[in-house]
Motif scaffolding. Sequence first.
Motif, PDB file in Angstrom:
ATOM      1  N   ILE A  98       7.684 -75.893 100.166  1.00 46.73           N
ATOM      2  CA  ILE A  98       6.959 -76.411  98.822  1.00 46.73           C
ATOM      3  C   ILE A  98       6.049 -75.153  98.399  1.00 46.73           C
ATOM      4  CG2 ILE A  98       6.776 -78.723  99.408  1.00 46.73           C
ATOM      5  CD1 ILE A  98       3.724 -77.897 100.305  1.00 46.73           C
ATOM      6  N   ASP A  99       6.752 -73.962  98.823  1.00 46.52           N
ATOM      7  CA  ASP A  99       6.002 -72.803  98.334  1.00 46.52           C
ATOM      8  C   ASP A  99       6.043 -72.585  96.629  1.00 46.52           C
ATOM      9  OD1 ASP A  99       6.181 -72.003 100.825  1.00 46.52           O
ATOM     10  OD2 ASP A  99       7.646 -70.604 100.751  1.00 46.52           O
ATOM     11  N   SER A 100       6.912 -73.134  96.199  1.00 50.62           N
ATOM     12  CA  SER A 100       7.131 -72.863  94.689  1.00 50.62           C
ATOM     13  C   SER A 100       5.828 -73.566  94.019  1.00 50.62           C
ATOM     14  CB  SER A 100       8.242 -73.379  94.143  1.00 50.62           C
ATOM     15  OG  SER A 100       9.154 -72.773  94.323  1.00 50.62           O
ATOM     16  N   TYR A 101       5.567 -74.920  94.624  1.00 52.71           N
ATOM     17  CA  TYR A 101       4.244 -75.775  94.277  1.00 52.71           C
ATOM     18  C   TYR A 101       3.028 -75.151  94.699  1.00 52.71           C
ATOM     19  CZ  TYR A 101       7.775 -79.298  92.780  1.00 52.71           C
ATOM     20  OH  TYR A 101       8.764 -80.036  92.359  1.00 52.71           O
ATOM     21  N   THR A 102       3.077 -74.528  95.887  1.00 54.34           N
ATOM     22  CA  THR A 102       1.648 -73.747  96.112  1.00 54.34           C
ATOM     23  C   THR A 102       1.337 -72.736  95.260  1.00 54.34           C
ATOM     24  OG1 THR A 102       2.843 -72.844  98.024  1.00 54.34           O
ATOM     25  CG2 THR A 102       1.225 -74.352  98.442  1.00 54.34           C
ATOM     26  N   ALA A 103       2.611 -72.141  94.757  1.00 52.12           N
ATOM     27  CA  ALA A 103       2.478 -70.892  93.768  1.00 52.12           C
ATOM     28  C   ALA A 103       1.923 -71.323  92.312  1.00 52.12           C
ATOM     29  CB  ALA A 103       3.778 -70.197  93.435  1.00 52.12           C
ATOM     30  N   LEU A 104       1.870 -72.590  92.249  1.00 50.13           N
ATOM     31  CA  LEU A 104       1.312 -73.174  90.740  1.00 50.13           C
ATOM     32  C   LEU A 104      -0.158 -72.905  90.604  1.00 50.13           C
ATOM     33  CD1 LEU A 104       3.169 -76.336  90.583  1.00 50.13           C
ATOM     34  CD2 LEU A 104       3.451 -74.385  89.091  1.00 50.13           C
ATOM     35  N   GLY A 105      -1.110 -72.783  91.872  1.00 47.40           N
ATOM     36  CA  GLY A 105      -2.098 -72.385  91.906  1.00 47.40           C
ATOM     37  C   GLY A 105      -2.766 -70.948  91.564  1.00 47.40           C
ATOM     38  N   ASP A 106      -1.725 -70.171  91.322  1.00 47.37           N
ATOM     39  CA  ASP A 106      -1.933 -68.948  90.913  1.00 47.37           C
ATOM     40  C   ASP A 106      -2.623 -68.814  89.712  1.00 47.37           C
ATOM     41  OD1 ASP A 106      -0.921 -65.825  91.477  1.00 47.37           O
ATOM     42  OD2 ASP A 106      -0.488 -66.355  89.081  1.00 47.37           O
ATOM     43  N   SER A 107      -3.520 -67.793  89.448  1.00 44.86           N
ATOM     44  CA  SER A 107      -4.154 -67.831  88.000  1.00 44.86           C
ATOM     45  C   SER A 107      -3.548 -67.546  87.189  1.00 44.86           C
ATOM     46  CB  SER A 107      -5.628 -66.558  88.595  1.00 44.86           C
ATOM     47  OG  SER A 107      -4.917 -65.308  88.222  1.00 44.86           O
ATOM     48  N   LEU A 108      -2.492 -66.800  87.036  1.00 43.38           N
ATOM     49  CA  LEU A 108      -1.860 -66.806  85.859  1.00 43.38           C
ATOM     50  C   LEU A 108      -1.062 -67.704  85.463  1.00 43.38           C
ATOM     51  CD1 LEU A 108      -0.554 -64.462  83.661  1.00 43.38           C
ATOM     52  CD2 LEU A 108       1.515 -64.643  85.430  1.00 43.38           C
ATOM     53  N   VAL A 109      -0.430 -68.419  86.500  1.00 49.20           N
ATOM     54  CA  VAL A 109       0.009 -69.993  86.184  1.00 49.20           C
ATOM     55  C   VAL A 109      -0.734 -70.922  85.527  1.00 49.20           C
ATOM     56  CG1 VAL A 109       1.443 -71.713  87.087  1.00 49.20           C
ATOM     57  CG2 VAL A 109       1.647 -69.341  87.987  1.00 49.20           C
ATOM     58  N   GLN A 168      -3.531 -70.088  84.093  1.00 47.76           N
ATOM     59  CA  GLN A 168      -4.045 -69.797  82.520  1.00 47.76           C
ATOM     60  C   GLN A 168      -2.898 -70.407  81.626  1.00 47.76           C
ATOM     61  OE1 GLN A 168      -4.732 -65.392  82.975  1.00 47.76           O
ATOM     62  NE2 GLN A 168      -5.640 -65.695  81.030  1.00 47.76           N
ATOM     63  N   VAL A 169      -1.742 -70.117  81.886  1.00 49.12           N
ATOM     64  CA  VAL A 169      -0.477 -70.452  81.014  1.00 49.12           C
ATOM     65  C   VAL A 169      -0.629 -72.112  80.843  1.00 49.12           C
ATOM     66  CG1 VAL A 169       1.784 -70.734  80.812  1.00 49.12           C
ATOM     67  CG2 VAL A 169       0.883 -68.513  81.740  1.00 49.12           C
ATOM     68  N   LEU A 170      -0.801 -72.690  81.969  1.00 51.36           N
ATOM     69  CA  LEU A 170      -0.801 -74.408  81.972  1.00 51.36           C
ATOM     70  C   LEU A 170      -1.885 -74.661  81.070  1.00 51.36           C
ATOM     71  CD1 LEU A 170      -0.160 -75.926  85.231  1.00 51.36           C
ATOM     72  CD2 LEU A 170       0.421 -76.696  83.026  1.00 51.36           C
ATOM     73  N   LEU A 171      -3.231 -73.974  81.256  1.00 49.43           N
ATOM     74  CA  LEU A 171      -4.221 -74.392  80.526  1.00 49.43           C
ATOM     75  C   LEU A 171      -4.137 -73.970  79.227  1.00 49.43           C
ATOM     76  CD1 LEU A 171      -7.246 -75.569  81.208  1.00 49.43           C
ATOM     77  CD2 LEU A 171      -8.191 -73.315  81.008  1.00 49.43           C
ATOM     78  N   ARG A 172      -3.677 -72.854  78.830  1.00 51.95           N
ATOM     79  CA  ARG A 172      -3.656 -72.609  77.465  1.00 51.95           C
ATOM     80  C   ARG A 172      -2.354 -73.432  76.697  1.00 51.95           C
ATOM     81  NH1 ARG A 172      -1.007 -67.450  77.570  1.00 51.95           N
ATOM     82  NH2 ARG A 172      -2.937 -66.479  78.130  1.00 51.95           N
ATOM     83  N   SER A 173      -1.249 -74.020  77.387  1.00 55.73           N
ATOM     84  CA  SER A 173      -0.531 -74.740  76.932  1.00 55.73           C
ATOM     85  C   SER A 173      -1.188 -76.133  76.309  1.00 55.73           C
ATOM     86  CB  SER A 173       0.736 -74.909  77.812  1.00 55.73           C
ATOM     87  OG  SER A 173       1.307 -73.701  78.117  1.00 55.73           O
ATOM     88  N   ILE A 174      -1.907 -76.544  77.535  1.00 55.52           N
ATOM     89  CA  ILE A 174      -2.279 -77.900  77.068  1.00 55.52           C
ATOM     90  C   ILE A 174      -3.502 -77.941  76.087  1.00 55.52           C
ATOM     91  CG2 ILE A 174      -4.042 -79.756  78.356  1.00 55.52           C
ATOM     92  CD1 ILE A 174      -2.607 -79.108  80.982  1.00 55.52           C
TER      93      ILE A 174
END
Lengths: 369, 301
Positions: free
Chosen positions: B74-85, B87-93
């Motif tokens: 589940i590495d890809s899912y833990t990587a979602l916690g990355d600050s850049l990601v 930021q992108v998520l928050l900006r999109s929402i």
Amino acid sequence: MRTGGDTGEDRTVDNSAVDIRGVTKRFGDVVAVDNIDLSIADGEFFAMLGPSGCGKTTTLRMIAGLEFPTEGSLRIFGTEVGTLPPNKRPVNTVFQNYALFPHMNVLDNVGFGLRMQGTGKADARRQAAELIELVQLTGMEQRKPSQLSGGQQQRVALARALVNRPKVLLLDEPLGALDLKLRQEMQTELKSLQRELGVSFVFVTHDQEEALTMSDRIAVMHDGELLQVGSAEELYERPVNRFVADFIGQTNLLDATVLDEDMIVLANGTRVMAPNPHPAGTKVAMSLRPEAIRLGPRGSVPAEHEATSLPGVVAAMTYLGHALVYRVNIDWLELEVRTETVGAQDRLQPGDEVTLWWDRTADWVVPDE
Amino acid sequence: MTLTHNRPIADTAVATPEFEAANERQKRRRGLLLALPAYAYLVLFFAVPLGIVIVYSFATRNRFGGTDLTGWNIDSYTALGDSLVRQVLLRSITLAVITTVLCLVIAYPLAYYMATRRESVRNLMLVFVMIPFWTNFLVRNYAWYVILGTDGPLSRVTETVGIGETRLLFTQSAVVLGLVYGFLPFMILPLYASIERIDGRLLEASRDLYASGFQSFRHVLLPLSMPGVVAGSILVFIPSLGAYVTPEILGGAKTTLLGSYIVTQFLTARNLPFGAALSAVLMVIMLTATIVYFRKGGRTL
Ligand SMILES: Nc1ncnc2c1ncn2[C@@H]1O[C@H](COP(=O)(O)OP(=O)(O)O)[C@@H](O)[C@H]1O
Ligand SMILES: [Mg+2]
């Protein structure tokens, strides 16, 4: 526009709950209400009667402020309301199909007006509950309008309007959607409620019987015009024209021409006595109520009724138990005559030659429009 | 009398339980047959790819830009916690929410206006709302690109008026503007449909009961048009959140949104598992929104 209330003279005219002067309402080319004058007294049960499309609803909507007059002046307790929006007028309406808020329960529907006026939630609920009790719907507070029968919805609509203690209550064919039995019950209830509250009710209906039984006064409308205003008795006995005579109760209208102030000539040349105020030569109609006519075998007319009689031939007879209804042919017209039931051997039969007569005070001559 | 006598006999003669059941069965079979092509299509081109995406999100990227379908994690899912990601998520929402709110504010008065017109006017206005669909979405976005550009017509106008040139292109505002423009019809139509259905006499009744114009809106019109509000909001929010074309064309490097970010993972970074995980997250958000939609607004559409 006249602002009104600025002269002493104006104020004296304004004792009525609703005062309508020269009001006309046009929708494009359609004249829905045509230059009407109307005064409704405080505490009066006032009916507006007329066939569908005659402008009753439009008149009511102008009083409510949902429609503004094209011309004329409209006052409520002396205040010119002309173009005042509905929420600034001390009147409330029971709408034709109730228009209850479907997303609110009964309690919130009834409390709505109070809430909008700034009454607190608890207080509004308490007062709403009182009105719900008044219209006998206690226990239904939490129901949505869709969970109520037509009669119950009608009561909610009534409570929702009355909770605001309006000075005038407007009702647009409030009983139109109810079945006959419920309708008669509600007629009695509405009438006693109105007496109890002492509020003016302006009651719109196209049902003349309803108007006659409930109202202090009735306004008869036709094609946007106000034809006559009066008590049930006045309208029934002294209609101003052919339309009112025909519309109120059942009647026979006999075409005639005025001979002089005492006599008229019927369409078939028969002269009958009928005191009238119209100039000689005026085309008129003589109204004769079915129950005011008597009949017997040809020539049996009592001497004192000679001047108010006419020959005819029985066309049909219907037995109604308590009454007999004859259709009698008089050359150009078939009249309806209603008599008390007599034994079978005394009844007249179709084809019998008869004479019809009536009291001198029973007929009423109206101008023929 | 004879009529009421005959009726039940006739009814029982026709509606035996066996007959009813057989009838039902046949109806169901026929329905299935008719729906089969659609089902097949959905399974083949939607469910299967979706499954592949989810499977890939648990796989591992190898050093050569390929994906190893072994050693699930589940590495890809833990990587979602990355600050850049994040930021992108928050900006999109955020942009999706802003777009939705703007659409709502613009569309509501228009939908109300349309719903209260005569039939002929209404239909004409509906056609106007649909007109943008006659032109390709991409082309319309490029039109905005031209309009908003530094040398574009908008800038020329503001210069002439004396406000100076506008530098809207490649900003978040340009993206929101493009999204609002693109998705406005999806807000107008459900709002129009639900307002049009409201009995106008209810609004009159509220005015008669002392509601001001605003109170009438607040307590009667708005609650009764809620299904349209919910439906329109979701129909705008979902595509805004996953938008790709508009941010690509009108947005700049600093305004990367989820859609573009996912594409980058697949095509540039060649991190298929991570791109798949991002897609899965996007889908979960959309699914949640869709459920809300069917709960609250779907019924009336
Ligand atoms: N909003 C409107 N627009 C156009 N015509 C109207 C409107 N409201 C009423 N009318 C017309 O005015 C006339 C009177 O209508 P109305 O007052 O509703 O009659 P009633 O209540 O006596 O049946 C009718 O001919 C009707 O078609
Ligand atoms: Mg009416």
